[in-house]
Write a protein that holds these residues in place. Structure first.
Motif, PDB file in Angstrom:
ATOM      1  N   LYS A  32       0.810  -1.212   0.000  1.00 55.26           N
ATOM      2  CA  LYS A  32       0.000   0.000   0.000  1.00 55.26           C
ATOM      3  C   LYS A  32       0.853   1.275   0.000  1.00 55.26           C
ATOM      4  O   LYS A  32       0.562   2.215  -0.722  1.00 55.26           O
ATOM      5  CB  LYS A  32      -0.912  -0.016   1.230  1.00 55.26           C
ATOM      6  CG  LYS A  32      -1.883   1.117   1.314  1.00 55.26           C
ATOM      7  CD  LYS A  32      -2.762   0.957   2.534  1.00 55.26           C
ATOM      8  CE  LYS A  32      -3.674   2.139   2.721  1.00 55.26           C
ATOM      9  NZ  LYS A  32      -4.454   2.024   3.949  1.00 55.26           N
ATOM     10  N   ASN A  33       1.905   1.293   0.802  1.00 53.23           N
ATOM     11  CA  ASN A  33       2.663   2.528   1.023  1.00 53.23           C
ATOM     12  C   ASN A  33       4.074   2.530   0.456  1.00 53.23           C
ATOM     13  O   ASN A  33       4.773   3.526   0.587  1.00 53.23           O
ATOM     14  CB  ASN A  33       2.737   2.826   2.524  1.00 53.23           C
ATOM     15  CG  ASN A  33       1.372   2.964   3.137  1.00 53.23           C
ATOM     16  OD1 ASN A  33       0.498   3.596   2.573  1.00 53.23           O
ATOM     17  ND2 ASN A  33       1.177   2.347   4.293  1.00 53.23           N
ATOM     18  N   GLY A  34       4.516   1.437  -0.150  1.00 47.59           N
ATOM     19  CA  GLY A  34       5.896   1.354  -0.624  1.00 47.59           C
ATOM     20  C   GLY A  34       6.153   2.183  -1.869  1.00 47.59           C
ATOM     21  O   GLY A  34       5.245   2.531  -2.623  1.00 47.59           O
ATOM     22  N   GLN A  35       7.416   2.505  -2.085  1.00 46.22           N
ATOM     23  CA  GLN A  35       7.879   3.236  -3.262  1.00 46.22           C
ATOM     24  C   GLN A  35       8.039   2.250  -4.411  1.00 46.22           C
ATOM     25  O   GLN A  35       8.734   1.258  -4.282  1.00 46.22           O
ATOM     26  CB  GLN A  35       9.226   3.902  -2.945  1.00 46.22           C
ATOM     27  CG  GLN A  35       9.973   4.446  -4.139  1.00 46.22           C
ATOM     28  CD  GLN A  35       9.355   5.713  -4.698  1.00 46.22           C
ATOM     29  OE1 GLN A  35       8.900   6.549  -3.949  1.00 46.22           O
ATOM     30  NE2 GLN A  35       9.350   5.844  -6.006  1.00 46.22           N
ATOM     31  N   LEU A  36       7.398   2.522  -5.560  1.00 46.78           N
ATOM     32  CA  LEU A  36       7.530   1.663  -6.727  1.00 46.78           C
ATOM     33  C   LEU A  36       8.853   1.940  -7.422  1.00 46.78           C
ATOM     34  O   LEU A  36       9.195   3.084  -7.703  1.00 46.78           O
ATOM     35  CB  LEU A  36       6.378   1.886  -7.713  1.00 46.78           C
ATOM     36  CG  LEU A  36       6.467   1.103  -9.029  1.00 46.78           C
ATOM     37  CD1 LEU A  36       6.399  -0.405  -8.767  1.00 46.78           C
ATOM     38  CD2 LEU A  36       5.372   1.528  -9.976  1.00 46.78           C
ATOM     39  N   ILE A  37       9.600   0.871  -7.670  1.00 50.32           N
ATOM     40  CA  ILE A  37      10.874   0.944  -8.381  1.00 50.32           C
ATOM     41  C   ILE A  37      10.837  -0.097  -9.484  1.00 50.32           C
ATOM     42  O   ILE A  37      10.405  -1.224  -9.260  1.00 50.32           O
ATOM     43  CB  ILE A  37      12.054   0.674  -7.425  1.00 50.32           C
ATOM     44  CG1 ILE A  37      12.220   1.833  -6.463  1.00 50.32           C
ATOM     45  CG2 ILE A  37      13.331   0.435  -8.194  1.00 50.32           C
ATOM     46  CD1 ILE A  37      13.375   1.674  -5.509  1.00 50.32           C
ATOM     47  N   LEU A  38      11.296   0.271 -10.670  1.00 51.32           N
ATOM     48  CA  LEU A  38      11.388  -0.671 -11.779  1.00 51.32           C
ATOM     49  C   LEU A  38      12.845  -1.080 -11.956  1.00 51.32           C
ATOM     50  O   LEU A  38      13.720  -0.228 -12.060  1.00 51.32           O
ATOM     51  CB  LEU A  38      10.859  -0.039 -13.069  1.00 51.32           C
ATOM     52  CG  LEU A  38       9.390   0.376 -13.041  1.00 51.32           C
ATOM     53  CD1 LEU A  38       9.007   1.065 -14.334  1.00 51.32           C
ATOM     54  CD2 LEU A  38       8.496  -0.815 -12.789  1.00 51.32           C
ATOM     55  N   LEU A  39      13.083  -2.379 -11.953  1.00 52.51           N
ATOM     56  CA  LEU A  39      14.425  -2.924 -12.131  1.00 52.51           C
ATOM     57  C   LEU A  39      14.501  -3.594 -13.488  1.00 52.51           C
ATOM     58  O   LEU A  39      13.689  -4.474 -13.800  1.00 52.51           O
ATOM     59  CB  LEU A  39      14.738  -3.949 -11.035  1.00 52.51           C
ATOM     60  CG  LEU A  39      14.775  -3.424  -9.608  1.00 52.51           C
ATOM     61  CD1 LEU A  39      14.841  -4.575  -8.622  1.00 52.51           C
ATOM     62  CD2 LEU A  39      15.960  -2.504  -9.419  1.00 52.51           C
ATOM     63  N   GLU A  40      15.458  -3.177 -14.305  1.00 46.36           N
ATOM     64  CA  GLU A  40      15.612  -3.776 -15.626  1.00 46.36           C
ATOM     65  C   GLU A  40      15.988  -5.246 -15.469  1.00 46.36           C
ATOM     66  O   GLU A  40      16.818  -5.616 -14.651  1.00 46.36           O
ATOM     67  CB  GLU A  40      16.698  -3.051 -16.410  1.00 46.36           C
ATOM     68  CG  GLU A  40      16.816  -3.533 -17.833  1.00 46.36           C
ATOM     69  CD  GLU A  40      17.860  -2.767 -18.636  1.00 46.36           C
ATOM     70  OE1 GLU A  40      18.024  -3.124 -19.802  1.00 46.36           O
ATOM     71  OE2 GLU A  40      18.484  -1.839 -18.095  1.00 46.36           O
ATOM     72  N   LEU A  41      15.338  -6.091 -16.289  1.00 40.66           N
ATOM     73  CA  LEU A  41      15.577  -7.529 -16.226  1.00 40.66           C
ATOM     74  C   LEU A  41      16.659  -7.942 -17.214  1.00 40.66           C
ATOM     75  O   LEU A  41      16.754  -7.396 -18.309  1.00 40.66           O
ATOM     76  CB  LEU A  41      14.293  -8.296 -16.554  1.00 40.66           C
ATOM     77  CG  LEU A  41      13.120  -8.108 -15.604  1.00 40.66           C
ATOM     78  CD1 LEU A  41      11.892  -8.830 -16.151  1.00 40.66           C
ATOM     79  CD2 LEU A  41      13.465  -8.620 -14.227  1.00 40.66           C
ATOM     80  N   ALA A  42      17.454  -8.915 -16.813  1.00 37.48           N
ATOM     81  CA  ALA A  42      18.402  -9.559 -17.718  1.00 37.48           C
ATOM     82  C   ALA A  42      17.709 -10.812 -18.237  1.00 37.48           C
ATOM     83  O   ALA A  42      16.911 -11.427 -17.526  1.00 37.48           O
ATOM     84  CB  ALA A  42      19.683  -9.910 -16.969  1.00 37.48           C
ATOM     85  N   PRO A  43      17.961 -11.230 -19.470  1.00 33.95           N
ATOM     86  CA  PRO A  43      17.245 -12.387 -20.033  1.00 33.95           C
ATOM     87  C   PRO A  43      17.518 -13.694 -19.279  1.00 33.95           C
ATOM     88  O   PRO A  43      18.636 -13.955 -18.871  1.00 33.95           O
ATOM     89  CB  PRO A  43      17.776 -12.487 -21.460  1.00 33.95           C
ATOM     90  CG  PRO A  43      18.705 -11.365 -21.662  1.00 33.95           C
ATOM     91  CD  PRO A  43      18.903 -10.655 -20.386  1.00 33.95           C
ATOM     92  N   VAL A  44      16.446 -14.497 -19.095  1.00 34.74           N
ATOM     93  CA  VAL A  44      16.541 -15.802 -18.451  1.00 34.74           C
ATOM     94  C   VAL A  44      15.479 -16.716 -19.053  1.00 34.74           C
ATOM     95  O   VAL A  44      14.519 -16.249 -19.646  1.00 34.74           O
ATOM     96  CB  VAL A  44      16.275 -15.704 -16.931  1.00 34.74           C
ATOM     97  CG1 VAL A  44      16.959 -16.815 -16.192  1.00 34.74           C
ATOM     98  CG2 VAL A  44      16.730 -14.405 -16.351  1.00 34.74           C
ATOM     99  N   ASP A  45      15.635 -18.022 -18.866  1.00 32.16           N
ATOM    100  CA  ASP A  45      14.693 -19.002 -19.406  1.00 32.16           C
ATOM    101  C   ASP A  45      13.461 -19.132 -18.500  1.00 32.16           C
ATOM    102  O   ASP A  45      13.609 -19.440 -17.319  1.00 32.16           O
ATOM    103  CB  ASP A  45      15.390 -20.358 -19.532  1.00 32.16           C
ATOM    104  CG  ASP A  45      14.477 -21.414 -20.112  1.00 32.16           C
ATOM    105  OD1 ASP A  45      13.612 -21.054 -20.920  1.00 32.16           O
ATOM    106  OD2 ASP A  45      14.631 -22.584 -19.755  1.00 32.16           O
TER     107      ASP A  45
END
Length: 161
Positions: A32-45
């Motif tokens: 509810k109250n957390g800061q949204l952060i986007l982390l770039e993904l590295a490719p995986v299967d």
């Protein structure tokens, strides 16, 4: 003696349920109250026959570093760009020093990897195509560096539903 045995079992059960409920409340508060952060993904299967469909997550900000010289536990300090995408600043042992615009994410490391959050994203069988376009993992963090994966995002920063 039999009466005490049941009292001890009941006490332990109440204690366990209390701890479980406390952890659920903390996670709900983070959602509810957390800061949204986007982390770039590295490719995986994205496939596991035993567990069903899932995507193993590896984050690009820790993909380029080795574990040599890094403590087993600590904080990954990140900064955010205007879109909310995280960029690694440094690793440190304590919550401080922390400059304005920097955020903490708890990390753990072993001899091979640095882990900064959820390592797997499970989804319904047959929906793998939808998640193949995932470019970012969306996490919510609190001021203590605790994180919770809330979903995957495409290259346009839209949540994949």
């Amino acid at each position: 003696m039999k009466k005490y045995k049941w009292l001890i079992i009941l006490f332990n059960l109440i204690l366990l349920l209390g701890y479980f409920n406390y952890s659920v409340i903390k996670k709900e508060d983070l959602l509810k109250n957390g800061q949204l952060i986007l982390l770039e993904l590295a490719p995986v299967d994205p496939r596991s026959l035993m567990q069903g469909d899932y995507m193993s997550l590896r984050y690009a900000i820790v993909n380029t570093i080795g574990t040599e010289g890094i403590l087993k536990r600590g904080y990954c300090v990140v900064t955010l760009d205007k879109n909310g995408v995280a960029h690694r600043g440094r690793f440190q042992e304590n919550k401080t020093p922390l400059k304005a615009g920097e955020y903490l994410i708890n990390y753990t490391s072993d001899d091979w990897n640095v882990n900064i959050g959820a390592e797997s994203f499970f989804f319904q069988e047959g929906h793998a195509k939808k998640y193949e376009t995932a470019a970012y993992g969306g996490i919510k963090i609190d001021g203590n560096g605790n994180s919770l994966l809330i979903g995957l995002y495409d290259k346009n920063l839209k949540k994949i539903n």
